[in-house]
Write an enzyme that holds these catalytic residues in place. Structure first.
Site, PDB file in Angstrom:
ATOM      1  N   ASP A 153       0.580  -1.125   0.108  1.00 32.94           N
ATOM      2  CA  ASP A 153       0.383   0.123   0.092  1.00 32.94           C
ATOM      3  C   ASP A 153       0.472   1.383   0.409  1.00 32.94           C
ATOM      4  O   ASP A 153       0.610   2.289  -0.838  1.00 32.94           O
ATOM      5  CB  ASP A 153      -0.746  -0.060   1.088  1.00 32.94           C
ATOM      6  CG  ASP A 153      -2.034  -1.093   0.783  1.00 32.94           C
ATOM      7  OD1 ASP A 153      -1.442  -2.296   0.403  1.00 32.94           O
ATOM      8  OD2 ASP A 153      -3.049  -0.772   1.210  1.00 32.94           O
TER       9      ASP A 153
ATOM     10  N   ARG B 140      -0.232   2.728  16.763  1.00 29.79           N
ATOM     11  CA  ARG B 140      -0.415   3.856  15.696  1.00 29.79           C
ATOM     12  C   ARG B 140      -0.458   5.046  16.713  1.00 29.79           C
ATOM     13  O   ARG B 140       0.255   5.599  15.261  1.00 29.79           O
ATOM     14  CB  ARG B 140      -2.075   3.367  15.033  1.00 29.79           C
ATOM     15  CG  ARG B 140      -2.774   2.679  14.054  1.00 29.79           C
ATOM     16  CD  ARG B 140      -1.488   2.836  13.547  1.00 29.79           C
ATOM     17  NE  ARG B 140      -1.782   1.072  11.793  1.00 29.79           N
ATOM     18  CZ  ARG B 140      -0.445   0.195  11.947  1.00 29.79           C
ATOM     19  NH1 ARG B 140       0.702   0.316  12.564  1.00 29.79           N
ATOM     20  NH2 ARG B 140      -0.651  -0.550  10.854  1.00 29.79           N
TER      21      ARG B 140
ATOM     22  N   ASP C 160      -7.545   1.561  10.329  1.00 30.20           N
ATOM     23  CA  ASP C 160      -6.993   2.475  10.539  1.00 30.20           C
ATOM     24  C   ASP C 160      -6.748   3.949  10.196  1.00 30.20           C
ATOM     25  O   ASP C 160      -5.806   5.054  10.818  1.00 30.20           O
ATOM     26  CB  ASP C 160      -5.370   1.935  10.762  1.00 30.20           C
ATOM     27  CG  ASP C 160      -4.435   0.892  10.908  1.00 30.20           C
ATOM     28  OD1 ASP C 160      -4.509   0.468  11.909  1.00 30.20           O
ATOM     29  OD2 ASP C 160      -3.597   0.126  10.193  1.00 30.20           O
TER      30      ASP C 160
ATOM     31  N   SER D 290      -1.819  -8.329   4.022  1.00 33.57           N
ATOM     32  CA  SER D 290      -2.540  -7.629   4.281  1.00 33.57           C
ATOM     33  C   SER D 290      -1.453  -8.317   5.288  1.00 33.57           C
ATOM     34  O   SER D 290      -1.970  -8.897   6.706  1.00 33.57           O
ATOM     35  CB  SER D 290      -3.531  -6.508   4.402  1.00 33.57           C
ATOM     36  OG  SER D 290      -2.983  -5.621   5.369  1.00 33.57           O
TER      37      SER D 290
END
Length: 398
Positions: free
Chosen positions: A12, A92, A121, A173
């Protein structure tokens, strides 16, 4: 125009870096947070510059991550929907925090991330940005471009000559840090499909784990694990050691269907060997040292605290409020827990603490020499049953 991109080098963000250059004709600074990905960081700087980044900044945040994010979460006993130890979620806010700091330092006015438009996310990153830098603008490519999914990204990457770590056969992923590794997409989108064994990168298949169990002792001080087998260690060293132990014995694999904040159910497969051991052992020392009412009240708040982390509210006033309450409960959570690791399982063999609330004189099934008067239980039961007897009498009389 200058953009700081949260960059991992995966499919990505590799495509996003090139896309940002082509779409915005801007200077793109790639930022990668080293949270213990190990070999995944190799060659990252050269790859980012090849994709068009003006520079690639890699910062080792592993110690800060474990000490200031993972350990507070362990002290709180956090677990989302009784299964997920929040390995991606807890990373995060730190990534976003450092990304904002770099944007300030580099004079950038845009932040970008690679989170998908259906995932959690995007919310986590952007809530952190809002809390820390509400003046900076945000670019979310997955909400702007015309790519429909990962197959489109793979095709674009191949056309552009971009090296990517996935293929159409294995389009997983993945997200990795020192606490865990997660897998989504591909065959995992079918919740009836068993994860292929070659998917797992950290843990040994429990069926193939050693036939001989391993016994370890973990020492805690104020809710923090500070030592293994009598040897004091720093938090990062502890987590790495427990990762090695847990991986060898097939501990920490989780396969769940979870509820995303955006309203979608998703299937995720996780490996969290060291975190699983820490979480389990911490609970065991708490059973010995936490007051009953404090434990029950704290336990009632764990789902909310876990939800705040999962949903991206790490920098919210309510998370700070709960953290201070949880940390207050940990002042006497100190002692040693002895565990057995065997073929994917953890078993408690013993626990001890100088602050133990366990009183053998009270708990014994033998004579307690007057420490507890059995006759007191009669009045206790009678008072607690009063309303039940009142209800029964009332209903039977009608």
């Amino acid at each position: 125009m200058k953009i700081v991109l949260a960059y991992s080098g995966g499919l990505d963000t590799s495509v996003i870096l090139r896309w940002l250059k082509q779409t915005y004709e801007a200077e793109v600074i790639a930022f990668c947070a080293d949270l213990g990905q190990e070999e995944e960081l190799q060659g990252l700087e050269a790859k980012a510059q090849k994709l068009g980044a003006s520079k690639c900044i890699i910062e080792d945040l592993t110690r800060e991550f474990v000490s200031d994010y993972v350990y507070p979460m362990i002290r709180a006993g956090a677990i989302y929907e009784n299964q997920y130890l929040l390995g991606t979620s807890i990373a995060r806010p730190l990534i976003a925090k450092k990304q904002v700091e770099i944007a300030r330092r580099e004079g950038a006015d845009y932040l970008a991330h690679g989170a998908t438009a259906k995932g959690n996310d995007q919310v986590r990153f952007e809530l952190a940005y809002a809390a820390l830098a509400p003046d900076l603008k945000v670019i979310s490519p997955w909400r702007e471009w015309n790519f429909k999914g990962r197959e489109d990204l793979i095709a674009f990457a191949q056309k552009q000559g971009i090296e990517i770590p996935v293929s159409r056969e294995k389009p997983y992923s993945m997200d990795r840090n020192i606490l865990h590794i997660s897998y989504e997409s591909g065959v995992l989108e079918d919740p009836w499909q068993e994860p292929p064994q070659d998917l797992f990168r950290l843990t040994k298949n429990p069926e193939e784990a050693p036939d001989c169990p391993e016994i370890i002792e973990l020492e805690f001080e104020k809710g923090n694990c500070v030592g293994i087998n009598g040897e004091k260690k720093e938090p990062v060293e502890i987590l790495r050691s427990l990762n090695a132990l847990g991986s060898r014995h097939g501990i920490g694999r989780v396969d769940i269907v979870e509820n995303r904040f955006v309203g979608i159910k998703s299937r995720g497969v996780y490996e969290c060997p060291g975190g699983t051991i820490l979480h389990f052992a911490h609970r065991q020392i708490e059973t010995l040292t936490l007051d009953r009412e404090v434990m029950h009240l704290r336990d009632s708040l764990i789902p909310k605290y876990s939800e705040l982390i999962y949903n991206g509210f790490w920098f919210s006033p309510e998370r700070y409020f709960l953290q201070s309450a949880f940390d207050q409960s940990q002042h006497f959570v100190s002692g040693v827990v002895r565990l057995k690791l065997y073929k994917g399982h953890l078993t408690t063999l013993g626990r001890k603490s100088p602050y133990s609330l366990y009183n053998p004189k009270l708990a014994t099934m033998e004579s307690d020499q007057g420490a507890y008067d059995p006759k007191d239980a009669t009045g206790f039961i009678r008072l607690n049953s009063l309303r039940l007897r009142t209800i029964a009498s009332s209903q039977q009389g009608k």
